[in-house]
Design an enzyme around this catalytic site. Structure first.
Site, PDB file in Angstrom:
ATOM      1  N   LYS A 148       0.698  -1.164   0.089  1.00 39.39           N
ATOM      2  CA  LYS A 148       0.079   0.009   0.241  1.00 39.39           C
ATOM      3  C   LYS A 148       0.936   1.155  -0.023  1.00 39.39           C
ATOM      4  O   LYS A 148       0.631   2.351  -0.569  1.00 39.39           O
ATOM      5  CB  LYS A 148      -1.058  -0.207   1.331  1.00 39.39           C
ATOM      6  CG  LYS A 148      -2.163  -1.009   0.990  1.00 39.39           C
ATOM      7  CD  LYS A 148      -2.711  -1.079   2.568  1.00 39.39           C
ATOM      8  CE  LYS A 148      -4.019  -2.367   2.201  1.00 39.39           C
ATOM      9  NZ  LYS A 148      -4.554  -2.698   3.181  1.00 39.39           N
ATOM     10  N   GLN A 179      -4.520  -1.434   9.695  1.00 39.08           N
ATOM     11  CA  GLN A 179      -4.310  -2.801   8.845  1.00 39.08           C
ATOM     12  C   GLN A 179      -4.840  -3.975  10.047  1.00 39.08           C
ATOM     13  O   GLN A 179      -4.571  -3.938  11.258  1.00 39.08           O
ATOM     14  CB  GLN A 179      -2.930  -3.244   8.792  1.00 39.08           C
ATOM     15  CG  GLN A 179      -2.558  -4.315   8.140  1.00 39.08           C
ATOM     16  CD  GLN A 179      -3.245  -4.583   6.732  1.00 39.08           C
ATOM     17  OE1 GLN A 179      -3.103  -3.564   5.867  1.00 39.08           O
ATOM     18  NE2 GLN A 179      -3.839  -5.481   6.445  1.00 39.08           N
ATOM     19  N   ASP A 225     -10.388   4.096   4.571  1.00 43.69           N
ATOM     20  CA  ASP A 225     -11.012   2.483   4.465  1.00 43.69           C
ATOM     21  C   ASP A 225     -12.209   2.101   4.668  1.00 43.69           C
ATOM     22  O   ASP A 225     -12.701   1.052   4.480  1.00 43.69           O
ATOM     23  CB  ASP A 225      -9.878   1.672   5.418  1.00 43.69           C
ATOM     24  CG  ASP A 225      -9.805   0.426   4.977  1.00 43.69           C
ATOM     25  OD1 ASP A 225      -9.813  -0.071   3.740  1.00 43.69           O
ATOM     26  OD2 ASP A 225      -9.133  -0.251   5.789  1.00 43.69           O
TER      27      ASP A 225
END
Length: 289
Positions: free
Chosen positions: A60, A104, A127
């Site tokens: 990412k 994450q 996200d």
């Protein structure tokens, strides 16, 4: 059911489309930096050193660089407590130099993941993991989509899949994939069925699906004989050995459109994350348009 006369499915190429999305995000990021003197910044937070998570974060961050998005990485030890993680995310939420925050996951069984997600300021939830973002997705309000469902919607649009009146079956009900996926499909006038580990006679549901979203996290879980001929099959699974949740050869013989693994949904997820980070920065820096 005979599959011998069914056409071979057309591949939905997520890699090529995602590349175009990232290029577009890069152009917008450069224009934003030229106008404001500040580039979009995505903070990634990683708890522990799970090898897969470390790889995902590195990937990412590399994509961020390609899109002209700065990345700030916060690496926390595996024994980080929920309170410590919430504090770290709270600091990023308050930092005007950070425009998007990515936690994450998984974060470890000892951490309250929902509490950690909720520490992300909604305007920085690029996200799409907070309750605020889920409500926005469900109610058709302005907000950030969960990146994998959001990317899937972009891919369906790119391949001109008309969802109005179609029966969409989502296999999986996770908070960041299955549940928001169904809500986004519902918002586009599909008739949505959720299936999960307690569903009885799964094949009875999947065989009625005009659009099937596989998001169960089990390798080759769904096969061609469980599909409706001509269905659009989206494989959102990613298992060890580059294997999805759908048995590709048998499904491709029945479906009209299908995503490969890898190269289908995965690239779209990251492209959506970067696009939404640029969106967030544009709004926060007051430079829309």
């Amino acid at each position: 059911m005979s599959h011998t006369t069914s056409p071979t499915a057309r591949l939905m190429d997520g890699t090529a489309f995602a590349r175009r999305m990232v290029e577009e995000a890069a152009e917008r990021a450069a224009a934003l930096a030229a106008r404001t003197g500040r580039a979009p910044c995505l903070a990634t937070v990683l708890v522990g050193d799970d090898p897969a998570s470390v790889t995902y974060v590195r990937m990412k961050r590399n994509r961020c660089a390609k899109a002209g998005v700065q990345s700030r990485h916060i690496a926390l030890p595996a024994d980080t407590t929920t309170a410590q993680l919430v504090d770290a995310i709270g600091e990023l939420s308050d930092d005007s130099g950070v425009h998007g925050i990515l936690l994450q996951h998984p974060v470890g069984p000892h951490i309250d993941e929902r509490a950690a997600f909720e520490a992300i300021a909604p305007e920085k939830d690029v996200d799409g993991v907070t309750a605020h973002s889920f409500a926005a997705m469900s109610l058709g309000m302005d907000g950030f989509a969960s990146c994998t469902p959001g990317g899937i919607m972009q891919l369906l649009d790119h391949y001109d899949v008309d969802l109005t009146g179609k029966h969409a079956v989502v296999v999986g009900r996770s908070a960041i994939l299955g549940k928001p996926m169904g809500m986004l499909l519902l918002g586009r006038n599909a008739t949505v069925t959720y299936c999960h580990s307690r569903t009885t006679d799964l094949a009875a549901h999947t065989s009625e699906a005009d659009v099937l979203i596989a998001a169960v996290g089990r390798p080759r879980f769904l096969h061609g004989d469980q599909l409706k001929p001509g269905a659009v099959v989206i494989d959102a699974g990613y298992n060890p050995g580059n294997v999805g949740d759908v048995d590709f050869p048998s499904a491709a013989a029945v479906a009209s459109l299908i995503t490969p693994v890898p190269g289908g949904v995965g690239p779209m997820t990251i492209a959506t994350l970067l696009t939404q980070t640029v969106d967030a920065a544009t709004r926060q820096l007051g430079a829309a348009g």
